[in-house]
Design a protein around this motif. Structure first.
Motif, PDB file in Angstrom:
ATOM      1  N   ASP A   1       0.818  -1.219   0.000  1.00  0.00           N
ATOM      2  CA  ASP A   1       0.000   0.000   0.000  1.00  0.00           C
ATOM      3  C   ASP A   1       0.849   1.265   0.000  1.00  0.00           C
ATOM      4  N   TRP A   2       2.038   1.183   0.612  1.00  0.00           N
ATOM      5  CA  TRP A   2       2.883   2.376   0.732  1.00  0.00           C
ATOM      6  C   TRP A   2       4.304   2.078   0.263  1.00  0.00           C
ATOM      7  N   ARG A   3       5.006   3.115  -0.048  1.00  0.00           N
ATOM      8  CA  ARG A   3       6.428   3.034  -0.369  1.00  0.00           C
ATOM      9  C   ARG A   3       7.138   4.211   0.277  1.00  0.00           C
ATOM     10  N   VAL A   4       8.438   4.115   0.382  1.00  0.00           N
ATOM     11  CA  VAL A   4       9.225   5.234   0.891  1.00  0.00           C
ATOM     12  C   VAL A   4       9.231   6.333  -0.163  1.00  0.00           C
ATOM     13  N   ALA A   5       8.916   7.534   0.239  1.00  0.00           N
ATOM     14  CA  ALA A   5       8.772   8.638  -0.721  1.00  0.00           C
ATOM     15  C   ALA A   5      10.064   8.870  -1.505  1.00  0.00           C
ATOM     16  N   SER A   6      11.188   8.797  -0.836  1.00  0.00           N
ATOM     17  CA  SER A   6      12.476   9.009  -1.510  1.00  0.00           C
ATOM     18  C   SER A   6      13.439   7.935  -1.040  1.00  0.00           C
ATOM     19  N   ALA A   7      13.516   6.846  -1.805  1.00  0.00           N
ATOM     20  CA  ALA A   7      14.435   5.768  -1.449  1.00  0.00           C
ATOM     21  C   ALA A   7      15.870   6.266  -1.563  1.00  0.00           C
ATOM     22  N   SER A   8      16.709   5.829  -0.644  1.00  0.00           N
ATOM     23  CA  SER A   8      18.098   6.256  -0.644  1.00  0.00           C
ATOM     24  C   SER A   8      18.882   5.548  -1.745  1.00  0.00           C
ATOM     25  N   ASP A   9      19.798   6.249  -2.377  1.00  0.00           N
ATOM     26  CA  ASP A   9      20.649   5.664  -3.414  1.00  0.00           C
ATOM     27  C   ASP A   9      21.788   4.839  -2.823  1.00  0.00           C
ATOM     28  N   SER A  10      22.061   5.026  -1.544  1.00  0.00           N
ATOM     29  CA  SER A  10      23.114   4.270  -0.878  1.00  0.00           C
ATOM     30  C   SER A  10      22.571   3.682   0.420  1.00  0.00           C
ATOM     31  N   LYS A  11      23.238   2.690   0.931  1.00  0.00           N
ATOM     32  CA  LYS A  11      22.752   2.015   2.131  1.00  0.00           C
ATOM     33  C   LYS A  11      22.686   2.984   3.307  1.00  0.00           C
TER      34      LYS A  11
END
Length: 404
Positions: free
Chosen positions: A277-287
Motif C-alpha cells: 500500500d505504501w512506499r518510501v517517498a524518496s528511497a536512498s541511493d546508498s545504504k
C-alpha cells in the motif's frame, strides 16, 4: 467427455509420485481418453504393472526387446500412435536422458522416436529440482518444444519443503485438455497479477509482505487450461511461473501498474497480487547506515491503486475485473466495502490471519463477493480454488457475450 477419442501414451517414471498416476489414469479415462501405459523399471518399484493395467484397461509396456510386440506393433508405431506422450512423474534422471537424447530403454527410445507432442510433469527432491544441471535440462527440453506442467511447492516425502511435488492429477488433466481441446476461454485475453511487490528503502532493504504468489500462479494455469491467452504480471514470488502464460516480472507497484496498462485491452483482469500500500517517498541511493544517536526517519507515500485503476470506466476497461481482499478481521464486511470503493466487479476475500496458515500456504478459504451477494467457498487447495474461479469467469464472459 472432453477427451473422447484422444490417445495418451503415459510413461511412468520412478519416484514416490508415481502413485498419483493411478488416479491420473482414472481421471483421463473418465473423460474418454484411451491410456497406453509404459512403466519404467524404476517406476515398477512404486506401482505394479497389474494395478496400472487394471486401471488403464490396456497392456502395460515395459521391455524394449519384447519381440512379440515388436512384430505386432513396434516401438516406432507405439511412439507415434498417440495424440500426446505424457511423462509423469518426470524424474531428474528421465529429464537428463531426454535432454541428452538417450535411448537405452523403452521409455527413452519412445521419447526419441516420437513425432507426437510431449508433456512432462516433473517430480523430485527440491535440491535436485533447483540444481543447475536440472535447470539446464529443463531449459533444453522447453527449447525442444516439450510442454512442462509443474512442479508444485509443498512438503516432500523426504521431509523437505519447496518446489518439486508433481502436479495433482486434475491439474495435469486440465493441461492435457488445454493442449488437445479448445476450451471455453479460447480467444480470450486475460490479465493476472500475482506475488508481492518490493518497495525499496535503499539498495539493500525493501518493504514487502508474505505472499508466495501460489494462488495467482494457480489462477493463471487454470485460465490457460481453459484456453485463455494469459498475461501474467508478477512480483518477486516463490511459486513456479505458470506454463504457457506471457510472463512479465516486476519489482514495485509502479512497475506493476505500467505492465498492466501495457497489457490492455484484455477481456478480464484478476488482481491477485499483494501490492504494498505504501512506499518510501524518496528511497536512498546508498545504504542507510545505523548511526549512533537515533533511528532513520522514513517518509511514506501511497502506491498507485492498480485494482481501482483497472476498474475505471473507459474504452479499455475489461469486461470483468476481479480483485482480492486479504483480511485479518471482518473479512466479508471489509471485502464488500472494498468492492464498492474500488469499482471492481468481484472480490475474492480470504482470512490471512496467522492462525489460518493461508498466507504462504497451499490451501485457501475464500468468499466470492459479487453484486448479488457473498458466496462462501469451503477450504480447498489453491489449485482447486483457481479452477473454480476460472470456471466462474468463463461462464460469466460467455453470458456477457450472449447478452450483447
Amino acid at each position: 467427455m472432453t477427451l473422447a477419442g484422444k490417445r495418451i501414451l503415459l510413461i511412468i517414471g520412478g519416484g514416490i509420485a508415481a502413485f498419483k498416476t493411478l488416479d491420473l489414469i482414472r481421471r483421463l479415462r473418465e473423460r474418454g481418453a484411451a491410456v497406453t501405459p509404459v512403466l519404467t523399471r524404476a517406476g515398477a518399484e512404486f506401482v505394479t504393472p497389474l494395478s496400472v493395467s487394471a486401471l488403464a484397461g490396456q497392456k502395460v509396456y515395459t521391455d524394449l526387446f519384447d519381440l512379440t510386440d515388436e512384430a505386432e506393433m513396434g516401438h516406432i508405431q507405439l511412439s507415434r500412435s498417440a495424440d500426446l506422450v505424457l511423462v509423469a512423474p518426470a524424474t531428474a534422471d528421465l529429464m537428463a536422458k531426454m535432454a541428452g537424447g538417450h535411448a537405452n530403454d523403452l521409455a527413452t527410445t519412445l521419447l526419441l522416436a516420437t513425432d507426437t507432442p510431449v508433456m512432462i510433469a516433473p517430480a523430485m527432491n527440491v535440491r535436485m529440482w533447483e540444481h543447475a544441471a536440472t535447470q539446464r535440462n529443463l531449459a533444453a527440453l522447453r527449447g525442444d518444444g516439450i510442454a512442462v506442467i509443474g512442479p508444485e511447492h509443498g512438503d516432500m516425502a523426504c521431509g523437505e519443503h519447496g518446489p518439486g511435488r508433481m502436479s495433482e492429477p486434475l491439474e495435469i488433466v486440465a493441461a492435457i485438455e488445454a493442449a488437445l481441446v479448445d476450451g471455453p476461454l479460447k480467444g480470450r485475453r486475460i490479465l493476472v497479477t500475482s506475488g508481492p511487490t518490493h518497495e525499496p528503502i535503499d539498495p539493500v532493504r525493501y518493504i514487502a509482505n508474505r505472499s508466495s504468489g501460489a494462488q495467482g500462479s494457480a489462477i493463471a494455469r487454470a485460465l490457460t487450461a481453459l484456453g485463455a491467452e494469459v498475461v501474467f504480471v508478477t512480483g518477486p514470488a516463490e511459486a513456479p511461473l505458470p506454463e504457457g502464460a506471457e510472463v512479465h516480472r516486476i519489482e514495485t507497484a509502479e512497475q506493476m501498474l505500467a505492465a498492466c496498462r501495457a497489457a490492455l485491452p484484455v477481456d478480464a483482469a484478476i488482481c491477485a497480487a499483494a501490492v504494498a500500500d505504501w512506499r518510501v517517498a524518496s528511497a536512498s541511493d546508498s545504504k542507510i547506515k545505523k548511526d549512533k544517536g537515533g533511528l532513520p526517519k522514513l517518509e511514506f507515500t501511497e502506491n498507485p491503486d492498480i485494482l481501482a485503476a483497472l476498474s475505471q470506466p473507459g474504452p479499455d476497461r475489461p469486461l470483468l475485473v476481479v480483485g482480492f481482499a486479504a483480511e485479518t478481521d471482518a473479512v466479508e464486511r471489509n471485502a464488500i466495502a472494498k468492492r464498492q470503493r474500488k469499482g471492481c466487479d468481484w472480490i475474492v476475500a480470504n482470512d490471512v490471519s496467522p492462525r489460518t496458515g493461508i498466507m504462504g500456504g497451499t490451501e485457501n478459504e475464500v468468499i466470492l463477493i459479487t453484486e448479488t451477494g457473498a458466496e462462501p467457498w469451503p477450504r480447498l487447495g489453491k489449485t482447486e480454488v483457481a479452477r473454480r474461479l476460472a470456471a466462474r469467469l468463463a461462464a460469466h464472459l460467455e453470458s456477457e457475450q450472449g447478452a450483447s
